[in-house]
Structure formats: C-alpha cells, structure tokens
Design a protein around this motif. Structure first.
Motif, PDB file in Angstrom:
ATOM      1  N   LEU A 127      -0.252   7.968   3.517  1.00 34.90           N
ATOM      2  CA  LEU A 127      -1.281   8.860   3.001  1.00 34.90           C
ATOM      3  C   LEU A 127      -2.055   8.172   1.889  1.00 34.90           C
ATOM      4  O   LEU A 127      -1.547   7.272   1.219  1.00 34.90           O
ATOM      5  N   TYR A 128      -3.299   8.616   1.705  1.00 33.91           N
ATOM      6  CA  TYR A 128      -4.046   8.236   0.512  1.00 33.91           C
ATOM      7  C   TYR A 128      -4.839   9.446   0.035  1.00 33.91           C
ATOM      8  O   TYR A 128      -5.171  10.351   0.805  1.00 33.91           O
ATOM      9  N   LEU A 129      -5.121   9.456  -1.260  1.00 36.79           N
ATOM     10  CA  LEU A 129      -5.814  10.570  -1.893  1.00 36.79           C
ATOM     11  C   LEU A 129      -7.138  10.091  -2.446  1.00 36.79           C
ATOM     12  O   LEU A 129      -7.181   9.155  -3.253  1.00 36.79           O
ATOM     13  N   ASP A 130      -8.237  10.710  -2.016  1.00 36.75           N
ATOM     14  CA  ASP A 130      -9.534  10.514  -2.659  1.00 36.75           C
ATOM     15  C   ASP A 130      -9.497  11.312  -3.956  1.00 36.75           C
ATOM     16  O   ASP A 130      -9.520  12.538  -3.950  1.00 36.75           O
ATOM     17  N   VAL A 131      -9.387  10.612  -5.077  1.00 38.61           N
ATOM     18  CA  VAL A 131      -9.088  11.271  -6.347  1.00 38.61           C
ATOM     19  C   VAL A 131     -10.221  12.183  -6.790  1.00 38.61           C
ATOM     20  O   VAL A 131      -9.982  13.274  -7.319  1.00 38.61           O
ATOM     21  N   GLU A 132     -11.475  11.773  -6.605  1.00 31.38           N
ATOM     22  CA  GLU A 132     -12.596  12.602  -7.028  1.00 31.38           C
ATOM     23  C   GLU A 132     -12.725  13.854  -6.161  1.00 31.38           C
ATOM     24  O   GLU A 132     -12.899  14.958  -6.669  1.00 31.38           O
ATOM     25  N   LYS A 133     -12.635  13.687  -4.855  1.00 33.93           N
ATOM     26  CA  LYS A 133     -12.777  14.823  -3.935  1.00 33.93           C
ATOM     27  C   LYS A 133     -11.481  15.616  -3.817  1.00 33.93           C
ATOM     28  O   LYS A 133     -11.485  16.711  -3.246  1.00 33.93           O
ATOM     29  N   GLU A 134     -10.380  15.053  -4.337  1.00 33.23           N
ATOM     30  CA  GLU A 134      -9.055  15.666  -4.236  1.00 33.23           C
ATOM     31  C   GLU A 134      -8.722  15.994  -2.783  1.00 33.23           C
ATOM     32  O   GLU A 134      -8.237  17.071  -2.438  1.00 33.23           O
ATOM     33  N   CYS A 135      -8.998  15.002  -1.938  1.00 33.59           N
ATOM     34  CA  CYS A 135      -8.822  15.153  -0.491  1.00 33.59           C
ATOM     35  C   CYS A 135      -7.772  14.158  -0.010  1.00 33.59           C
ATOM     36  O   CYS A 135      -7.876  12.951  -0.281  1.00 33.59           O
ATOM     37  N   LEU A 136      -6.781  14.646   0.725  1.00 34.08           N
ATOM     38  CA  LEU A 136      -5.680  13.830   1.219  1.00 34.08           C
ATOM     39  C   LEU A 136      -5.965  13.414   2.660  1.00 34.08           C
ATOM     40  O   LEU A 136      -6.365  14.238   3.487  1.00 34.08           O
ATOM     41  N   GLN A 137      -5.777  12.120   2.966  1.00 36.53           N
ATOM     42  CA  GLN A 137      -6.050  11.596   4.296  1.00 36.53           C
ATOM     43  C   GLN A 137      -4.879  10.753   4.786  1.00 36.53           C
ATOM     44  O   GLN A 137      -4.128  10.172   3.992  1.00 36.53           O
ATOM     45  N   MET A 138      -4.758  10.674   6.108  1.00 37.46           N
ATOM     46  CA  MET A 138      -3.755   9.813   6.719  1.00 37.46           C
ATOM     47  C   MET A 138      -4.288   8.386   6.812  1.00 37.46           C
ATOM     48  O   MET A 138      -5.499   8.168   6.921  1.00 37.46           O
ATOM     49  N   MET A 139      -3.389   7.420   6.757  1.00 38.69           N
ATOM     50  CA  MET A 139      -3.777   6.037   7.041  1.00 38.69           C
ATOM     51  C   MET A 139      -2.646   5.365   7.813  1.00 38.69           C
ATOM     52  O   MET A 139      -1.465   5.660   7.584  1.00 38.69           O
ATOM     53  N   PRO A 140      -3.006   4.484   8.750  1.00 40.69           N
ATOM     54  CA  PRO A 140      -1.966   3.798   9.533  1.00 40.69           C
ATOM     55  C   PRO A 140      -1.286   2.741   8.688  1.00 40.69           C
ATOM     56  O   PRO A 140      -1.805   2.286   7.668  1.00 40.69           O
ATOM     57  N   MET A 141      -0.101   2.337   9.108  1.00 38.89           N
ATOM     58  CA  MET A 141       0.618   1.230   8.494  1.00 38.89           C
ATOM     59  C   MET A 141       0.889   0.178   9.568  1.00 38.89           C
ATOM     60  O   MET A 141       0.895   0.488  10.760  1.00 38.89           O
ATOM     61  N   PRO A 142       1.105  -1.074   9.161  1.00 42.47           N
ATOM     62  CA  PRO A 142       1.399  -2.111  10.164  1.00 42.47           C
ATOM     63  C   PRO A 142       2.645  -1.762  10.969  1.00 42.47           C
ATOM     64  O   PRO A 142       3.621  -1.223  10.428  1.00 42.47           O
ATOM     65  N   THR A 143       2.600  -2.044  12.248  1.00 40.80           N
ATOM     66  CA  THR A 143       3.742  -1.768  13.114  1.00 40.80           C
ATOM     67  C   THR A 143       4.855  -2.760  12.831  1.00 40.80           C
ATOM     68  O   THR A 143       4.624  -3.971  12.828  1.00 40.80           O
ATOM     69  N   PRO A 144       6.074  -2.285  12.542  1.00 42.57           N
ATOM     70  CA  PRO A 144       7.184  -3.217  12.269  1.00 42.57           C
ATOM     71  C   PRO A 144       7.433  -4.142  13.448  1.00 42.57           C
ATOM     72  O   PRO A 144       7.262  -3.765  14.611  1.00 42.57           O
ATOM     73  N   LEU A 145       7.812  -5.369  13.147  1.00 41.21           N
ATOM     74  CA  LEU A 145       8.097  -6.344  14.193  1.00 41.21           C
ATOM     75  C   LEU A 145       9.362  -5.978  14.948  1.00 41.21           C
ATOM     76  O   LEU A 145      10.295  -5.405  14.391  1.00 41.21           O
ATOM     77  N   ARG A 146       9.395  -6.304  16.216  1.00 41.55           N
ATOM     78  CA  ARG A 146      10.567  -6.054  17.052  1.00 41.55           C
ATOM     79  C   ARG A 146      11.220  -7.373  17.439  1.00 41.55           C
ATOM     80  O   ARG A 146      10.794  -8.439  17.052  1.00 41.55           O
ATOM     81  N   GLY A 147      12.246  -7.278  18.227  1.00 38.10           N
ATOM     82  CA  GLY A 147      12.901  -8.484  18.722  1.00 38.10           C
ATOM     83  C   GLY A 147      13.907  -9.008  17.724  1.00 38.10           C
ATOM     84  O   GLY A 147      14.626  -8.258  17.071  1.00 38.10           O
ATOM     85  N   ASN A 148      13.961 -10.335  17.597  1.00 37.33           N
ATOM     86  CA  ASN A 148      14.992 -10.947  16.759  1.00 37.33           C
ATOM     87  C   ASN A 148      14.583 -11.034  15.296  1.00 37.33           C
ATOM     88  O   ASN A 148      15.302 -11.597  14.475  1.00 37.33           O
ATOM     89  N   ARG A 149      13.429 -10.493  14.939  1.00 44.34           N
ATOM     90  CA  ARG A 149      12.992 -10.513  13.538  1.00 44.34           C
ATOM     91  C   ARG A 149      13.170  -9.127  12.928  1.00 44.34           C
ATOM     92  O   ARG A 149      12.739  -8.120  13.481  1.00 44.34           O
ATOM     93  N   LEU A 150      13.795  -9.081  11.757  1.00 48.65           N
ATOM     94  CA  LEU A 150      14.105  -7.836  11.077  1.00 48.65           C
ATOM     95  C   LEU A 150      13.262  -7.720   9.818  1.00 48.65           C
ATOM     96  O   LEU A 150      13.327  -8.583   8.931  1.00 48.65           O
ATOM     97  N   GLU A 151      12.459  -6.656   9.737  1.00 48.74           N
ATOM     98  CA  GLU A 151      11.643  -6.437   8.550  1.00 48.74           C
ATOM     99  C   GLU A 151      12.509  -5.834   7.452  1.00 48.74           C
ATOM    100  O   GLU A 151      13.201  -4.841   7.665  1.00 48.74           O
ATOM    101  N   ILE A 152      12.464  -6.427   6.245  1.00 52.12           N
ATOM    102  CA  ILE A 152      13.322  -6.011   5.149  1.00 52.12           C
ATOM    103  C   ILE A 152      12.545  -5.233   4.094  1.00 52.12           C
ATOM    104  O   ILE A 152      12.868  -4.090   3.784  1.00 52.12           O
ATOM    105  N   TYR A 153      11.511  -5.851   3.523  1.00 50.59           N
ATOM    106  CA  TYR A 153      10.760  -5.223   2.437  1.00 50.59           C
ATOM    107  C   TYR A 153       9.270  -5.252   2.735  1.00 50.59           C
ATOM    108  O   TYR A 153       8.764  -6.141   3.427  1.00 50.59           O
ATOM    109  N   ARG A 154       8.564  -4.264   2.141  1.00 51.84           N
ATOM    110  CA  ARG A 154       7.115  -4.262   2.165  1.00 51.84           C
ATOM    111  C   ARG A 154       6.599  -4.245   0.729  1.00 51.84           C
ATOM    112  O   ARG A 154       7.091  -3.492  -0.104  1.00 51.84           O
TER     113      ARG A 154
END
Length: 294
Positions: A127-154
């Motif tokens: 989520l992100y918030l337009d602070v002036e308009k006080e409007c909440l919006q959705m935003m995508p995030m990067p798709t975690p990697l699959r297979g033999n690679r393990l995502e630990i931290y962002r």
C-alpha cells in the motif's frame, strides 16, 4: 522552532505494570529541541501500532505524522490517523482498511517519496498513501524468486524521486542482491541490476557476505544518487564497514571503515557479526527552511 529542517522521529520504550509502552518524539537535532507526540486514539493492548514521518524539507517546512493502528487484535483491520504540524491537530480514523495475511505488509518500514508514504511488503502487493489527498492505494511488489533461490530480506528505499527495492536471494552459500526500481506509473517493478556478493568479497575479503544460510552478511541497504541521474549507488552496511556498488563504473568501493573495535551489536549464539541485527537507514540532509514551532 528555528533551525535547519532536519527532523527525526524516534520512540522510547518502557515497561509499566501491564504492557510495554512506546512514547514517540519529533526531534530537530540541530537545535536539540523535541516535541512529544500525544495520540488522540491510544492503541489497544498488544495491538499493532505503527508511526511514520512524512516530511520533505525541499518542498515544505511542515510535516505530518501517519499512524497505522489495529482496530481489533489479530483482525488485520487498521485505521489511519494523521497529525499535521501546520494546524497542530489530528485527524483520527481518516481511513479504515483491511489487509490480507499473505500481503505481509511491514508498516514499520516506510518510505516517503513524491508526497506519498509507501510501505514495504514481503508479499505480492502493498500500500501507499497520498498524504495530501489522504488517499490509500494498492501497489504491486516484485514477485519472489522460485526454484533453488530463497529470498531472505527486502530493503526498501528511494533516491531522486524513485522507489527502489533490493532483495537478497540465497542459493546454498551463494548470495545475490536483486535491485528493483518502481515504474513511474506504479504499474510494476523492473529489475535494474543483479549483484553477486562474491564479487564484493573479492574486493573486501574480510567481510562475510552470504557465507551462512539465512544470513545476508549485512545489516542495511540504502540507495543514494550518483553522477548519472538515471543510476544509483547501492550502499551496504556490512560488519561495521560501509561499502557501495557504483553503477557508473561497475565497481565496489569503501565509503567508511571505522576500524577494529567499533562494531555495534551483541554476540549471538552461532555468529558474532553486526549483520545479525537489522537496521533501516534514513538519509540526512539540511535545507534553509526555518521552523518557528514544532
């Protein structure tokens, strides 16, 4: 409050008879003055409660405090409260929203950029918030990697009005840092760079970057501007040293080495490294705005 417009938001915890209590303060380190925040709506006992600062001294001397407050314990339903320094007043429950358990939104890890407050997430959306308009919006995030690679931290950050996210990905003891940049229309993230930490260890063999499973070898990642505006430098805090990867010349460089004995952190049962503790870095700069009152 007069002085350079550098503001810090920090909290102090203490124990009472029933619960851990956090107090929040706005501080101007230049003038050494501070203001204690008083919330009109206190958090429910043991409920989730997050406080963020929305402030850009290059745009305005005024700031806002954004509070994300859980309505019911373990309900995943939250309310937004907003404090404006210009009016010295609160707007309580400006927005009520519900998250999904799989979203894994980290409201404690926020980035203010281009008038919007963004929250990190380990899921597929946030989520992100337009602070002036006080409007909440959705935003995508990067798709975690699959297979033999393990995502630990962002690691979440901004530079030059652009959002960046770096993800550490393990394959056995091999570690890569995937650097993503958000599209200007918030439609998607695109992969800008893939850095192998083994290359950094060739330059700095004293560092243990990604040599242990489930441990990246560093405590924080930040993004700073470079000579080429379309590029950033990826700054990493590793075992007390601050290094960076400069995409202008494709090289790892030392920014600061405090020397032996200046590492921060307490030893942990199998490892004795600073990177066992997690830090969120924040940028510091001064402007010519003057504060009359906080």
């Amino acid at each position: 409050m007069k002085g350079f417009s550098t503001l810090l938001l920090f909290s102090s915890k203490f124990n009472d008879d029933d619960n851990n209590v956090s107090e929040y303060f706005i501080c101007n380190p230049t003038t050494k003055q501070f203001k204690k925040l008083s919330f009109l709506q206190n958090p429910i006992k043991d409920g989730e409660f997050y406080v963020s600062l929305a402030f850009d001294p290059l745009q305005s001397p005024h700031y806002k405090i954004i509070v994300v407050r859980e309505v019911l314990k373990n309900s995943l339903i939250f309310e937004l409260d907003i404090y404006a320094s210009e009016s010295d007043g609160w707007k309580v429950a400006t927005t009520i929203f519900e998250t999904k358990e799989g979203d894994c939104i980290k409201f404690e890890d926020s980035v203010f950029c281009n008038g919007k407050l963004h929250w990190n997430s380990y899921g597929n959306q946030s989520l992100y918030l337009d602070v002036e308009k006080e409007c909440l919006q959705m935003m995508p995030m990067p798709t975690p990697l699959r297979g033999n690679r393990l995502e630990i931290y962002r690691y979440f950050g901004e530079s030059g009005g652009r959002l960046y996210l770096a993800a550490t990905c393990h394959a056995y003891i091999d570690l890569d840092l995937y650097v993503h940049q958000m599209a200007s229309d918030y439609s998607h993230w695109f992969l800008k760079h893939r850095l192998n930490m083994g290359d950094a260890m060739e330059v700095f063999p004293e560092l243990n970057l990604g040599c242990h499973p489930f441990s990246s070898g560093f405590s924080g990642v930040s993004f700073v501007g470079s000579e080429r505006k379309e590029e950033v430098k990826v700054v990493i805090w590793a075992d007390g040293k601050i290094i960076c990867y400069d995409f202008n010349d494709g090289a790892w460089k030392m920014i600061h080495d405090p020397g032996l004995g200046l590492k921060i952190g307490t030893p942990i049962e199998y490892f004795n490294h600073l990177h066992e503790q997690r830090f969120i870095p924040y940028k510091y700069f001064e402007s010519v705005y003057v504060f009359e009152d906080m």
